[in-house]
Design an enzyme around this catalytic site. Structure first.
Site, PDB file in Angstrom:
ATOM      1  CG  MET A   1      -1.851  -1.233   1.231  1.00 13.29           C
ATOM      2  SD  MET A   1      -2.909  -1.238  -0.224  1.00 13.29           S
ATOM      3  CE  MET A   1      -4.215  -0.347  -0.089  1.00 13.29           C
TER       4      MET A   1
ATOM      5  CG  ASN B   1      -0.680  -3.626  -7.968  1.00 11.45           C
ATOM      6  OD1 ASN B   1      -0.627  -4.078  -6.700  1.00 11.45           O
ATOM      7  ND2 ASN B   1      -1.447  -2.731  -8.130  1.00 11.45           N
TER       8      ASN B   1
ATOM      9  CB  SER C   1      -7.243  -5.585 -12.571  1.00 16.91           C
ATOM     10  OG  SER C   1      -8.778  -5.145 -12.976  1.00 16.91           O
TER      11      SER C   1
ATOM     12  CG  ASP D   1      -3.891   1.295  -8.913  1.00 17.25           C
ATOM     13  OD1 ASP D   1      -2.948   0.524  -8.813  1.00 17.25           O
ATOM     14  OD2 ASP D   1      -4.716   1.897  -8.329  1.00 17.25           O
TER      15      ASP D   1
ATOM     16  CG  HIS E   1      -6.433  -1.904  -8.121  1.00 16.83           C
ATOM     17  ND1 HIS E   1      -5.978  -0.904  -7.403  1.00 16.83           N
ATOM     18  CD2 HIS E   1      -7.578  -1.377  -8.685  1.00 16.83           C
ATOM     19  CE1 HIS E   1      -7.041   0.017  -7.163  1.00 16.83           C
ATOM     20  NE2 HIS E   1      -7.970  -0.176  -8.022  1.00 16.83           N
TER      21      HIS E   1
HETATM   22  C1  GAR Z   1      -6.249  -7.013  -1.811  1.00 14.69           C
HETATM   23  O1  GAR Z   1      -7.589  -6.928  -1.953  1.00 14.69           O
HETATM   24  C2  GAR Z   1      -5.617  -6.383  -2.755  1.00 14.69           C
HETATM   25  O2  GAR Z   1      -6.129  -6.566  -4.075  1.00 14.69           O
HETATM   26  C3  GAR Z   1      -5.533  -4.977  -2.416  1.00 14.69           C
HETATM   27  O3  GAR Z   1      -5.015  -5.120  -0.774  1.00 14.69           O
HETATM   28  C4  GAR Z   1      -5.773  -6.549  -0.449  1.00 14.69           C
HETATM   29  C5  GAR Z   1      -4.406  -7.135   0.236  1.00 14.69           C
HETATM   30  O4  GAR Z   1      -5.174  -8.497   0.730  1.00 14.69           O
HETATM   31  N1  GAR Z   1      -4.613  -4.080  -2.985  1.00 14.69           N
HETATM   32  C6  GAR Z   1      -4.678  -2.704  -3.127  1.00 14.69           C
HETATM   33  O5  GAR Z   1      -5.604  -1.910  -2.610  1.00 14.69           O
HETATM   34  C7  GAR Z   1      -3.605  -2.079  -3.967  1.00 14.69           C
HETATM   35  N2  GAR Z   1      -3.898  -0.881  -4.091  1.00 14.69           N
HETATM   36  P1  GAR Z   1      -4.138  -9.551   1.292  1.00 14.69           P
HETATM   37  O6  GAR Z   1      -2.896  -8.745   2.225  1.00 14.69           O
HETATM   38  O7  GAR Z   1      -4.844 -10.263   2.070  1.00 14.69           O
HETATM   39  O8  GAR Z   1      -3.617 -10.068   0.087  1.00 14.69           O
END
Ligand code: GAR
Length: 198
Positions: free
Chosen positions: A90, A107, A136, A145, A109
């Site tokens: 993040m 990545n 995605s 993104d 997203h």
């Molecule tokens: C996931 O939903 C991912 O797509 C999102 O954070 C979450 C992480 O979950 N990513 C973003 O928002 C990127 N900007 P995780 O730590 O359990 O994999």
């Protein structure tokens, strides 16, 4: 065998699925998992799977993104990755950092890009009255993104959904999508795939 580094900020459920997928005839292996948060829950999960971990606390570099990234690069480059996967990482990366891994940084997203780059994707899909949401996987380019899409997973938005229920439905599909895209990518296949909820 391709060497894969993974960056996380939180629980790391996508990272776990990626690491678990890289066995047997898979063309890649996880070599390191890093985080900007020493407390990220995913670090212990990676260590339990036998993957080396590191953390560089971004709060120690407040206001100096290049210095944070230099610290991040040290253990990362030492692991000699061929592919870098962002999995719930993040922090926004500078163009300098992105260019180092140009064409080999992925990545995931939680939206159907190009819709809803940035944060609060699920609430934005609900507010827009979208019938469909999803996730995605894309190549990372300097613009946030916005890189070429390698795969998407689509789920329905259901009556009564909250951002939380929708996020959970999407996350389940992220766990299918990211390993499939990574495997194809590691084989040199950049043709986009689309998954729909089973
Ligand atoms: C996931 O939903 C991912 O797509 C999102 O954070 C979450 C992480 O979950 N990513 C973003 O928002 C990127 N900007 P995780 O730590 O359990 O994999």
């Amino acid at each position: 065998m391709k060497r894969v580094a993974i960056l996380i900020s939180g629980g790391g459920s996508n990272m776990v699925k990626l690491v678990e997928s890289m066995t047997g005839d898979h063309p890649a292996r996880a070599v390191i998992v890093g985080s900007n948060d020493p407390q990220a829950g995913g670090l212990a999960k990676a260590a339990a799977m036998g993957v080396p971990t590191f953390a560089v606390d971004h709060r120690a570099y407040k206001g100096d993104r290049p210095a944070f990234e230099a610290a991040l690069l040290e253990p990362l480059l030492a692991a000699e990755p061929d592919i870098l996967c962002l999995a719930g990482f993040m922090r926004i990366l500078t163009p300098d950092f992105v260019q180092r891994f140009e064409g080999r940084m992925l990545n995931i997203h939680p939206s159907l890009l190009p819709k809803y780059p940035g944060l609060h994707t699920h609430q934005r899909a609900l507010d827009a009255g979208d019938a469909e949401a999803g996730a995605s996987v894309h190549l990372v380019t300097p613009e946030l993104d916005a890189g070429p899409i390698l795969g998407q997973a689509r789920v329905p938005v259901l009556p009564g959904d909250s951002a939380e229920t929708l996020a959970a439905r999407v996350l389940t599909q992220e766990h299918r999508l990211y390993p499939q895209v990574l495997r194809r990518f590691a084989q040199g296949d950049l043709t986009p795939i689309t998954l729909t909820a089973a």
